[in-house]
Design a protein around this motif. Structure first.
Motif, PDB file in Angstrom:
ATOM      1  N   VAL A   1       0.846  -1.192   0.000  1.00  0.00           N
ATOM      2  CA  VAL A   1       0.000   0.000   0.000  1.00  0.00           C
ATOM      3  C   VAL A   1       0.885   1.246   0.000  1.00  0.00           C
ATOM      4  O   VAL A   1       1.620   1.489   0.956  1.00  0.00           O
ATOM      5  N   ILE A   2       0.833   2.015  -1.064  1.00  0.00           N
ATOM      6  CA  ILE A   2       1.447   3.343  -1.106  1.00  0.00           C
ATOM      7  C   ILE A   2       0.280   4.310  -1.048  1.00  0.00           C
ATOM      8  O   ILE A   2      -0.338   4.642  -2.063  1.00  0.00           O
ATOM      9  N   GLY A   3      -0.044   4.691   0.167  1.00  0.00           N
ATOM     10  CA  GLY A   3      -1.325   5.332   0.406  1.00  0.00           C
ATOM     11  C   GLY A   3      -1.239   6.806   0.722  1.00  0.00           C
ATOM     12  O   GLY A   3      -0.157   7.383   0.907  1.00  0.00           O
ATOM     13  N   ALA A   4      -2.401   7.413   0.786  1.00  0.00           N
ATOM     14  CA  ALA A   4      -2.546   8.804   1.172  1.00  0.00           C
ATOM     15  C   ALA A   4      -3.821   8.922   1.995  1.00  0.00           C
ATOM     16  O   ALA A   4      -4.883   8.476   1.555  1.00  0.00           O
ATOM     17  N   GLU A   5      -3.691   9.489   3.182  1.00  0.00           N
ATOM     18  CA  GLU A   5      -4.853   9.667   4.061  1.00  0.00           C
ATOM     19  C   GLU A   5      -5.354  11.093   3.980  1.00  0.00           C
ATOM     20  O   GLU A   5      -4.571  12.043   4.107  1.00  0.00           O
ATOM     21  N   VAL A   6      -6.657  11.242   3.785  1.00  0.00           N
ATOM     22  CA  VAL A   6      -7.252  12.571   3.693  1.00  0.00           C
ATOM     23  C   VAL A   6      -7.559  13.095   5.086  1.00  0.00           C
ATOM     24  O   VAL A   6      -7.561  12.355   6.074  1.00  0.00           O
ATOM     25  N   HIS A   7      -7.827  14.385   5.170  1.00  0.00           N
ATOM     26  CA  HIS A   7      -8.113  14.998   6.460  1.00  0.00           C
ATOM     27  C   HIS A   7      -9.422  14.448   7.048  1.00  0.00           C
ATOM     28  O   HIS A   7     -10.235  13.841   6.353  1.00  0.00           O
ATOM     29  N   ASN A   8      -9.617  14.730   8.325  1.00  0.00           N
ATOM     30  CA  ASN A   8     -10.711  14.122   9.074  1.00  0.00           C
ATOM     31  C   ASN A   8     -12.094  14.462   8.519  1.00  0.00           C
ATOM     32  O   ASN A   8     -13.022  13.662   8.647  1.00  0.00           O
ATOM     33  N   SER A   9     -12.241  15.640   7.920  1.00  0.00           N
ATOM     34  CA  SER A   9     -13.544  16.043   7.397  1.00  0.00           C
ATOM     35  C   SER A   9     -13.634  15.903   5.882  1.00  0.00           C
ATOM     36  O   SER A   9     -14.646  16.301   5.292  1.00  0.00           O
ATOM     37  N   SER A  10     -12.619  15.340   5.266  1.00  0.00           N
ATOM     38  CA  SER A  10     -12.572  15.296   3.804  1.00  0.00           C
ATOM     39  C   SER A  10     -13.363  14.146   3.195  1.00  0.00           C
ATOM     40  O   SER A  10     -13.322  13.947   1.977  1.00  0.00           O
ATOM     41  N   SER A  11     -14.072  13.400   4.025  1.00  0.00           N
ATOM     42  CA  SER A  11     -15.014  12.411   3.503  1.00  0.00           C
ATOM     43  C   SER A  11     -16.386  12.609   4.142  1.00  0.00           C
ATOM     44  O   SER A  11     -17.191  11.687   4.176  1.00  0.00           O
ATOM     45  N   SER A  12     -16.651  13.826   4.615  1.00  0.00           N
ATOM     46  CA  SER A  12     -17.907  14.105   5.310  1.00  0.00           C
ATOM     47  C   SER A  12     -18.977  14.677   4.400  1.00  0.00           C
ATOM     48  O   SER A  12     -20.095  14.950   4.846  1.00  0.00           O
ATOM     49  N   SER A  13     -18.656  14.856   3.121  1.00  0.00           N
ATOM     50  CA  SER A  13     -19.640  15.291   2.137  1.00  0.00           C
ATOM     51  C   SER A  13     -19.196  14.770   0.776  1.00  0.00           C
ATOM     52  O   SER A  13     -18.010  14.478   0.564  1.00  0.00           O
TER      53      SER A  13
ATOM     54  N   VAL B   1      -6.363   5.102  -1.027  1.00  0.00           N
ATOM     55  CA  VAL B   1      -6.797   6.243  -0.243  1.00  0.00           C
ATOM     56  C   VAL B   1      -7.318   5.750   1.097  1.00  0.00           C
ATOM     57  O   VAL B   1      -8.059   4.757   1.171  1.00  0.00           O
ATOM     58  N   LEU B   2      -6.906   6.405   2.171  1.00  0.00           N
ATOM     59  CA  LEU B   2      -7.402   6.122   3.515  1.00  0.00           C
ATOM     60  C   LEU B   2      -8.322   7.270   3.901  1.00  0.00           C
ATOM     61  O   LEU B   2      -7.914   8.446   3.839  1.00  0.00           O
ATOM     62  N   ALA B   3      -9.558   6.950   4.289  1.00  0.00           N
ATOM     63  CA  ALA B   3     -10.546   7.997   4.527  1.00  0.00           C
ATOM     64  C   ALA B   3     -11.481   7.616   5.668  1.00  0.00           C
ATOM     65  O   ALA B   3     -11.877   6.452   5.791  1.00  0.00           O
TER      66      ALA B   3
ATOM     67  N   ARG C   1       4.509  -7.751  10.314  1.00  0.00           N
ATOM     68  CA  ARG C   1       3.674  -6.889   9.485  1.00  0.00           C
ATOM     69  C   ARG C   1       3.782  -5.457  10.001  1.00  0.00           C
ATOM     70  O   ARG C   1       3.344  -5.144  11.106  1.00  0.00           O
ATOM     71  N   LEU C   2       4.386  -4.586   9.209  1.00  0.00           N
ATOM     72  CA  LEU C   2       4.483  -3.167   9.537  1.00  0.00           C
ATOM     73  C   LEU C   2       3.549  -2.394   8.620  1.00  0.00           C
ATOM     74  O   LEU C   2       3.642  -2.502   7.393  1.00  0.00           O
ATOM     75  N   PHE C   3       2.658  -1.624   9.223  1.00  0.00           N
ATOM     76  CA  PHE C   3       1.790  -0.739   8.457  1.00  0.00           C
ATOM     77  C   PHE C   3       1.823   0.626   9.132  1.00  0.00           C
ATOM     78  O   PHE C   3       1.659   0.726  10.359  1.00  0.00           O
ATOM     79  N   VAL C   4       2.027   1.675   8.328  1.00  0.00           N
ATOM     80  CA  VAL C   4       2.123   3.038   8.858  1.00  0.00           C
ATOM     81  C   VAL C   4       1.037   3.882   8.201  1.00  0.00           C
ATOM     82  O   VAL C   4       1.247   4.473   7.139  1.00  0.00           O
ATOM     83  N   PRO C   5      -0.155   3.948   8.786  1.00  0.00           N
ATOM     84  CA  PRO C   5      -1.256   4.671   8.147  1.00  0.00           C
ATOM     85  C   PRO C   5      -1.106   6.189   8.168  1.00  0.00           C
ATOM     86  O   PRO C   5      -1.779   6.879   7.415  1.00  0.00           O
ATOM     87  N   GLU C   6      -0.213   6.709   9.054  1.00  0.00           N
ATOM     88  CA  GLU C   6       0.021   8.150   9.078  1.00  0.00           C
ATOM     89  C   GLU C   6       1.513   8.432   9.162  1.00  0.00           C
ATOM     90  O   GLU C   6       2.190   8.028  10.108  1.00  0.00           O
ATOM     91  N   LEU C   7       2.010   9.123   8.138  1.00  0.00           N
ATOM     92  CA  LEU C   7       3.370   9.645   8.101  1.00  0.00           C
ATOM     93  C   LEU C   7       3.310  11.152   7.906  1.00  0.00           C
ATOM     94  O   LEU C   7       2.330  11.689   7.373  1.00  0.00           O
TER      95      LEU C   7
ATOM     96  N   VAL D   1      -3.055  14.684   2.905  1.00  0.00           N
ATOM     97  CA  VAL D   1      -2.500  15.021   1.595  1.00  0.00           C
ATOM     98  C   VAL D   1      -3.423  15.917   0.775  1.00  0.00           C
ATOM     99  O   VAL D   1      -2.970  16.577  -0.167  1.00  0.00           O
ATOM    100  N   ASP D   2      -4.695  15.951   1.106  1.00  0.00           N
ATOM    101  CA  ASP D   2      -5.605  16.765   0.316  1.00  0.00           C
ATOM    102  C   ASP D   2      -5.399  18.266   0.553  1.00  0.00           C
ATOM    103  O   ASP D   2      -6.012  19.090  -0.122  1.00  0.00           O
ATOM    104  N   ALA D   3      -4.528  18.603   1.493  1.00  0.00           N
ATOM    105  CA  ALA D   3      -4.142  20.004   1.669  1.00  0.00           C
ATOM    106  C   ALA D   3      -3.115  20.432   0.634  1.00  0.00           C
ATOM    107  O   ALA D   3      -2.861  21.628   0.446  1.00  0.00           O
ATOM    108  N   TRP D   4      -2.483  19.451  -0.016  1.00  0.00           N
ATOM    109  CA  TRP D   4      -1.494  19.757  -1.050  1.00  0.00           C
ATOM    110  C   TRP D   4      -2.200  20.283  -2.295  1.00  0.00           C
ATOM    111  O   TRP D   4      -3.308  19.870  -2.625  1.00  0.00           O
ATOM    112  N   ARG D   5      -1.513  21.151  -3.014  1.00  0.00           N
ATOM    113  CA  ARG D   5      -2.060  21.699  -4.260  1.00  0.00           C
ATOM    114  C   ARG D   5      -0.996  21.618  -5.350  1.00  0.00           C
ATOM    115  O   ARG D   5       0.184  21.747  -5.095  1.00  0.00           O
ATOM    116  N   ARG D   6      -1.448  21.425  -6.554  1.00  0.00           N
ATOM    117  CA  ARG D   6      -0.530  21.361  -7.692  1.00  0.00           C
ATOM    118  C   ARG D   6       0.139  22.730  -7.882  1.00  0.00           C
ATOM    119  O   ARG D   6      -0.502  23.769  -7.806  1.00  0.00           O
ATOM    120  N   TRP D   7       1.473  22.681  -8.150  1.00  0.00           N
ATOM    121  CA  TRP D   7       2.187  23.923  -8.438  1.00  0.00           C
ATOM    122  C   TRP D   7       1.692  24.500  -9.756  1.00  0.00           C
ATOM    123  O   TRP D   7       1.378  23.783 -10.704  1.00  0.00           O
TER     124      TRP D   7
END
Length: 379
Positions: free
Chosen positions: A29-41, A60-62, A338-344, A371-377
């Motif tokens: 899993v090469i994942g990305a977790e969204v912010h806490n409210s980013s799956s609330s709508s 995606v982790l949500a 088994r090593l899993f790191v859901p938040e880096l 990661v959803d706070a990131w924006r494309r340059w």
């Protein structure tokens, strides 16, 4: 189509070469977790999942929040979950839902209003100064059973609608533990502390020679029958072990209810017993004493208790907001290989730790947080 099948042992989940299996093959899993409210709508899901796709992650982790899933008791709304599954599938992503049930960052922020407002039915933890904190106590059976019913409904629905098996694992609760004190002092907790220590807990402590509580137990006679105060010296370690037993027992009821509905890998994540590298008041990691970090959470000093009392969990995961992650990665992988790191950390140092986890410790998976706070340059 991906597939999560049973292990040869008959337990839930499928593993290939130490990794989660997708289409019968290893799937780091090469994942990305969204912010806490980013799956609330639905608009938030569309935007945040698109960012994950653009970053090149494969998963995606949500969050799935209990208060939004079950706004009134016994009535479930799967609208957001369905869109999460669909949005991930449309973007070629796998999905790991994060169940924000009884606890999120060691508090009960995401429990439904009908739980928050009924303190008699769903009692809270209490601290040594007599104050009551906004955390459902793990010694309350009504909250545990309600959480288990909701989690079972969640996994049953995933089984029914996720024909393509977009969901590859599920996190149970989030950064479990007690903040503000090393031990819950509520009436239910006090009764449990005065009761005999479960034999399973004693066996777990006896078998984990690396745990600090093991040395303390030996130092006062290594007895195998008695109350917590009789078998261990007073202090942080016995209090943390006591809370770990409570949280693990509670979590097992929730996890087992879900596992009975759907065969998918389940895990919990730890807020580490170490100082955070992050500035400010964000509650993500840190503290050197139980209660400064969540007491009773799945950290290494009490990992054996968690594994013994919560067998429905496939592994203990770690949120790594620390400067030196190497010993942390090694310790967590040593438990069940088994090593899993859901938040880096979502920065350059976090990226270096990602490569260390995957390349040096054969991590099942890694994921940056927020990661959803990131924006494309701009071009």
């Amino acid at each position: 189509m991906s597939a999560i099948a049973r292990e040869n042992t008959g337990s839930a989940g499928s593993w290939a070469g130490g990794y989660l299996a997708v289409e019968g093959k290893p799937f780091p899993v090469i994942g990305a977790e969204v912010h806490n409210s980013s799956s609330s709508s639905i608009p938030a899901i569309e935007a945040s999942f698109t960012t994950v796709q653009e970053l090149g992650a494969n998963t995606v982790l949500a969050p799935v929040a209990w208060d939004l899933l079950e706004p009134s008791e016994g009535t479930f709304d799967f609208t957001l979950l369905d869109r999460m599954i669909g949005a991930a599938r449309e973007r070629g992503l796998r999905l790991i839902p994060l169940w924000f049930g009884s606890w999120k960052n060691a508090v009960s922020t995401y429990v439904p209003a009908w739980v928050k407002t009924d303190v008699a039915r769903f009692p809270r933890s209490e601290l040594s100064d007599g104050s009551r904190v906004e955390q459902v106590t793990p010694f309350g059976m009504a909250a545990r059973d309600a959480d288990a019913r909701a989690f079972a409904a969640l996994l049953r629905h995933i089984r029914e609608v996720d024909a393509d098996r977009t969901v590859i694992a599920v996190q149970v609760e989030n950064e479990i533990g007690l903040l503000g004190d090393c031990r819950d002092r509520s009436a239910g907790a006090e009764r449990a502390f005065a009761a005999p220590v479960p034999a399973t807990v004693i066996e777990a402590i006896a078998g984990d020679e690396s745990a600090p509580i093991h040395a303390e137990w030996l130092g006062v006679g290594a007895r195998r029958e008695g109350t917590w105060a009789e078998l261990f010296p007073p202090g942080d370690r016995v209090d943390e072990a006591f809370m770990a037993a409570a949280f693990a027992t509670y979590t097992e009821v929730v996890a087992a209810a879900g596992a009975a509905e759907y065969d998918v890998p389940l895990f919990v994540n730890a807020w580490l017993d170490a100082d955070s590298v992050l500035d400010g008041t964000v509650a993500l990691a840190g503290g050197k004493r139980p209660g400064q970090y969540p007491s009773g959470g799945p950290v290494m000093p009490v990992a054996a208790i968690w594994e013994a009392l919560a067998p429905s969990l496939h592994f203990l995961a770690v949120d790594a907001y620390v400067k030196d992650a190497e010993p942390v990665f090694a310790a967590y992988r040593s438990r069940r290989d088994r090593l899993f790191v859901p938040e880096l950390r979502a920065d350059a140092e976090g990226m270096a730790q990602m490569f260390a986890a995957v390349g040096g410790h054969r991590a099942v998976g890694v994921s940056f947080f927020g990661v959803d706070a990131w924006r494309r340059w701009p071009a």
